[in-house]
Design a protein around this motif. Structure first.
Motif, short mmCIF file in Angstrom:
data_model
loop_
_atom_site.label_atom_id
_atom_site.label_comp_id
_atom_site.label_asym_id
_atom_site.label_seq_id
_atom_site.Cartn_x
_atom_site.Cartn_y
_atom_site.Cartn_z
N UNK A 175 0.85 -1.20 0.00
CA UNK A 175 0.00 0.00 0.00
C UNK A 175 0.88 1.25 0.00
N UNK A 176 0.57 2.17 -0.91
CA UNK A 176 1.40 3.38 -0.98
C UNK A 176 1.22 4.28 0.25
N UNK A 177 0.15 4.06 1.01
CA UNK A 177 -0.05 4.88 2.22
C UNK A 177 0.75 4.32 3.39
N UNK A 178 1.11 3.06 3.31
CA UNK A 178 1.78 2.39 4.42
C UNK A 178 2.95 3.19 5.03
N UNK A 179 3.84 3.72 4.21
CA UNK A 179 4.96 4.49 4.80
C UNK A 179 4.48 5.68 5.64
N UNK A 180 3.29 6.20 5.31
CA UNK A 180 2.78 7.34 6.06
C UNK A 180 2.18 6.91 7.39
N UNK A 181 1.71 5.68 7.43
CA UNK A 181 1.27 5.13 8.71
C UNK A 181 2.45 5.15 9.69
N UNK A 182 3.59 4.64 9.22
CA UNK A 182 4.76 4.59 10.10
C UNK A 182 5.31 5.98 10.37
N UNK A 183 5.17 6.87 9.39
CA UNK A 183 5.65 8.24 9.63
C UNK A 183 4.83 8.88 10.75
N UNK A 184 3.53 8.61 10.78
CA UNK A 184 2.70 9.19 11.86
C UNK A 184 3.04 8.57 13.22
N UNK A 185 3.44 7.30 13.24
CA UNK A 185 3.85 6.72 14.54
C UNK A 185 5.17 7.34 15.01
N UNK A 186 6.01 7.69 14.05
CA UNK A 186 7.25 8.39 14.41
C UNK A 186 6.91 9.74 15.04
N UNK A 187 5.97 10.45 14.44
CA UNK A 187 5.61 11.78 14.93
C UNK A 187 4.93 11.68 16.30
N UNK A 188 3.99 10.75 16.45
CA UNK A 188 3.22 10.68 17.70
C UNK A 188 3.99 10.02 18.84
N UNK A 189 4.72 8.96 18.53
CA UNK A 189 5.34 8.16 19.60
C UNK A 189 6.88 8.15 19.54
N UNK A 190 7.43 8.78 18.51
CA UNK A 190 8.89 8.75 18.34
C UNK A 190 9.36 7.39 17.86
N UNK A 191 8.45 6.59 17.32
CA UNK A 191 8.78 5.22 16.89
C UNK A 191 8.46 5.08 15.40
N UNK A 192 9.48 5.01 14.59
CA UNK A 192 9.28 4.89 13.15
C UNK A 192 9.42 3.45 12.69
#
Ligand SMILES: [Zn+2]
Length: 410
Positions: A316-333
């Motif tokens: 899924x092309x959105x998948x990398x943005x899912x992980x980018x948002x976890x990096x932003x919210x939790x500091x976990x990429x």
């Protein structure tokens, strides 16, 4: 002259996260990882319980990895699987289990091994990714052509885009509608085709949800069904369903694919949702090897942005943005999730993991950025507004005009 100790600045922690960041002594995960997300009711202010760390500073996922290696009798577990299959195996040639999945390495392994090693007749069902990548579409085809029937369920694109945008804007969780759909698709097809047995791959508890969940083979029914048959109390994309109907002109009928499955129907069927990872010792890299060998599963030609891996979550092309948002919210990429898992499965050392996280975790996924903005119908400026507002002060600081994580694994 006496010096008074400097009182550290008290920094606000969003989302109910622990104010002090700690990293597991064995892997690279931090204590900021949410341990479970209540997808239906999730709102930004909700308190999120986080992964457990014990008194030695080791996370519960690493502890469970140890238990998997030393204390679980996998021969006995496999025997339980063989017995379960014997109870449900179709005698008239019909389908006898549902395997939901995208054709990624885990669902490919699950369906293929159930059919060709354990003699089941699975029907595979796919809740379509937002925007298929070429390699993801190819792997779905390879999965089917390895000898499995498949239903591809593509949700109403207009609504799914709206929900994805709202989930991004309200929860900074663009994947929420997809996760709900993917979780419901198995039980929904179970009810639709009256096939009571559903198999998902591994339980997310392997990665740090409540460790106790690893000790039962089945998914908690509250994950997918509900006595409720109305929209009351249902949240999607961070909004109550009534508001979606009133403010966003959503036709209530269109919300059905996101509603819990009719519990009465599932109960009368005796439907059960099992995790194959309870019965067979789960190792993502071994799933990848199996899938490559048996279905021709292919990796990406280049490493995934934000990580070093090439074979997980690539459809899924959105998948990398899912992980980018976890990096932003939790500091976990994404590199953190990948490395933590690979350290636990002894594919890499902690030292290697730390280096990979420091190198790749914060990389911005630019490859599909324009397409994803277009999909959600937002501007680049709006994207960054949402992202920057989601940065918790206890995790992020601005230095020379650039956002930096205050703590990194070392
Ligand atoms: Zn750990």
């Amino acid at each position: 002259m006496t010096q008074t100790a400097r009182v550290p600045e008290k920094l606000e922690a969003y989302y109910g996260l622990p104010a002090e960041v700690k990293f597991c002594k064995r892997c690279v995960i931090s204590n900021q990882r949410p341990s479970s997300v209540v997808e239906f009711k999730n709102r930004p202010s909700d308190k999120k319980p986080v992964i457990d760390f014990d008194s030695e500073g080791v996370c519960c996922a690493c502890r469970y990895a140890e238990i998997k290696d030393t204390r679980i009798d996998w021969k006995l577990r496999e025997k339980e699987l063989i017995e379960l299959c014997a109870r449900y195996r179709s005698k008239d040639g019909g389908y006898d289990c549902i395997v939901p999945g995208s054709g990624g390495k885990d669902s490919t392994f699950t369906a293929h091994v159930l059919k060709y090693k354990y003699g089941m007749n699975p029907l595979t069902v796919t809740w379509a990714p937002h925007i298929y990548t070429d390699v993801g579409w190819g792997n779905l085809q390879r999965w089917i052509h390895s000898g499995l029937d498949n239903y591809l369920y593509s949700p109403n694109g207009k609504l799914h885009r709206l929900l994805t945008r709202l989930a991004f804007e309200n929860l900074v969780h663009p994947f929420q509608p997809f996760i709900i759909g993917q979780r419901l698709i198995g039980p929904r097809f179970s009810a639709l085709y009256k096939i009571p047995l559903v198999f998902y791959g591994e339980n997310q508890a392997e990665y740090g949800n409540n460790i106790d969940e690893n000790y039962k083979p089945t998914m908690d029914a509250s994950f997918f069904y509900d006595a409720r048959k109305t929209l009351d109390g249902l949240f999607l994309g961070g909004l109550p369903a009534e508001e979606l109907v009133k403010r966003h002109s959503v036709d209530p009928r269109d919300l059905n694919p996101y509603l819990p499955v009719d519990g009465g129907l599932l109960q009368s069927l005796g439907a059960q949702v099992h995790y194959l990872g309870y019965y067979l010792k789960w190792d993502p890299q071994e799933c990848f090897y199996y899938a490559s060998e048996h279905t021709g599963f292919q990796t990406n030609t280049e490493r995934t942005e934000g990580s070093y891996s090439k074979y997980s979550s690539i459809d899924d092309k959105i998948d990398p943005f899912h992980y980018y948002t976890t990096l932003i919210k939790f500091g976990i990429g994404r590199a953190t999730y990948d490395a933590a898992q690979e350290i636990r499965n002894r594919k890499i050392t902690r030292e290697e993991g730390v280096a990979l996280v420091r190198r790749f975790d914060a990389e911005f996924p630019s490859k599909y950025f324009k397409e994803v903005l277009e999909y959600m119908g937002i501007t680049e400026q709006r994207f960054w507004e949402v992202i920057d507002k989601a940065r918790s002060p206890h995790l992020w600081k601005k230095e020379g005009g650039e956002w930096k994580l205050r703590q990194q694994v070392s």
